[in-house]
Design a protein around this motif. Structure first.
Motif, PDB file in Angstrom:
ATOM      1  N   CYS A 162      13.504  17.740  24.831  1.00  0.00           N
ATOM      2  CA  CYS A 162      13.213  16.323  25.048  1.00  0.00           C
ATOM      3  C   CYS A 162      12.282  15.735  23.994  1.00  0.00           C
ATOM      4  O   CYS A 162      12.285  14.526  23.763  1.00  0.00           O
ATOM      5  CB  CYS A 162      12.623  16.112  26.446  1.00  0.00           C
TER       6      CYS A 162
ATOM      7  N   GLU B 257      16.103  17.964  34.267  1.00  0.00           N
ATOM      8  CA  GLU B 257      15.113  18.386  33.283  1.00  0.00           C
ATOM      9  C   GLU B 257      14.351  19.574  33.838  1.00  0.00           C
ATOM     10  O   GLU B 257      14.220  19.732  35.046  1.00  0.00           O
ATOM     11  CB  GLU B 257      14.155  17.233  32.962  1.00  0.00           C
TER      12      GLU B 257
ATOM     13  N   VAL C 270      10.982  22.537  32.661  1.00  0.00           N
ATOM     14  CA  VAL C 270       9.884  22.870  31.756  1.00  0.00           C
ATOM     15  C   VAL C 270       9.929  24.370  31.492  1.00  0.00           C
ATOM     16  O   VAL C 270       9.977  25.167  32.420  1.00  0.00           O
ATOM     17  CB  VAL C 270       8.524  22.469  32.353  1.00  0.00           C
TER      18      VAL C 270
ATOM     19  N   ASP D 216       3.956  24.192  27.058  1.00  0.00           N
ATOM     20  CA  ASP D 216       5.125  23.837  27.842  1.00  0.00           C
ATOM     21  C   ASP D 216       6.076  22.977  27.017  1.00  0.00           C
ATOM     22  O   ASP D 216       5.647  22.103  26.262  1.00  0.00           O
ATOM     23  CB  ASP D 216       4.715  23.064  29.095  1.00  0.00           C
TER      24      ASP D 216
ATOM     25  N   ASP E  41       9.646  20.617  27.366  1.00  0.00           N
ATOM     26  CA  ASP E  41      10.566  19.945  28.279  1.00  0.00           C
ATOM     27  C   ASP E  41      11.982  19.981  27.714  1.00  0.00           C
ATOM     28  O   ASP E  41      12.199  19.663  26.538  1.00  0.00           O
ATOM     29  CB  ASP E  41      10.149  18.484  28.478  1.00  0.00           C
TER      30      ASP E  41
ATOM     31  N   GLU F 269      16.330  19.171  28.776  1.00  0.00           N
ATOM     32  CA  GLU F 269      17.289  18.540  29.678  1.00  0.00           C
ATOM     33  C   GLU F 269      18.621  19.269  29.544  1.00  0.00           C
ATOM     34  O   GLU F 269      19.033  19.622  28.435  1.00  0.00           O
ATOM     35  CB  GLU F 269      17.472  17.061  29.328  1.00  0.00           C
TER      36      GLU F 269
END
Length: 159
Positions: free
Chosen positions: A98, A139, A141, A148, A150, A152
């Motif tokens: 992301c 989505e 993590v 972390d 992110d 999708e």
């Protein structure tokens, strides 16, 4: 009680091919090498004999290992399952970072089949565990040492 291990059809086929190769090609060659080395005489100082016996040990150990894996394998063929869009074992998943918009495609496979260069990740890897159960558009993590990240889910294929 033996535990079943998930394996794709391709992974099981690859193990069967290796097992066949070991039993029909490698094993007879090693036996011939041992017989030839025996003809050279004194076995105590015969390096060819000891090397061939060592190879025989490796070969027989690998045969036993493959037979054990195949006997405990739960072979899962995702191509025969209806694609409900959920990430499951054997699915090929396209995800996007992301933050960077970098796309990646991974196939979730058994531990023995994992090969990151071929985009095959173990079902027990952190990224596979994070993806399992997600659907297209979800989505998630991924916790990594650098922080972390992110992602999708863009596509879920059962191929």
């Amino acid at each position: 009680m033996s535990t079943q291990f998930p394996m794709t059809v391709a992974g099981a086929d690859a193990l069967r091919e290796e097992l066949n190769e070991l039993k029909t090609v490698r094993r007879p060659k090693i036996i011939a090498d041992i017989a030839e080395a025996r003809e050279h005489g004194d076995l105590k100082e015969n390096a060819e004999y000891h090397a061939a016996r060592e190879q025989q040990g490796f070969c027989e150990g690998r045969i036993q290992e493959i037979e054990a894996k195949l006997s405990n394998a739960q072979i899962i063929d995702v191509t025969k399952m209806p694609n409900n869009g959920r990430v499951i074992f054997g699915a090929t998943v396209t995800i996007v970072n992301c933050d960077t918009d970098d796309e990646s495609t991974y196939t979730i496979v058994g531990d023995d089949e994992a090969d990151i260069k071929a985009s095959k990740v173990s079902v027990n890897s952190p990224i596979a565990r994070a993806m399992i159960g997600k659907e297209r558009g979800d989505e998630f993590v991924l916790k990594s040492p650098s922080g972390d990240v992110d992602y999708e889910v863009l596509e879920v294929e059962y191929v």
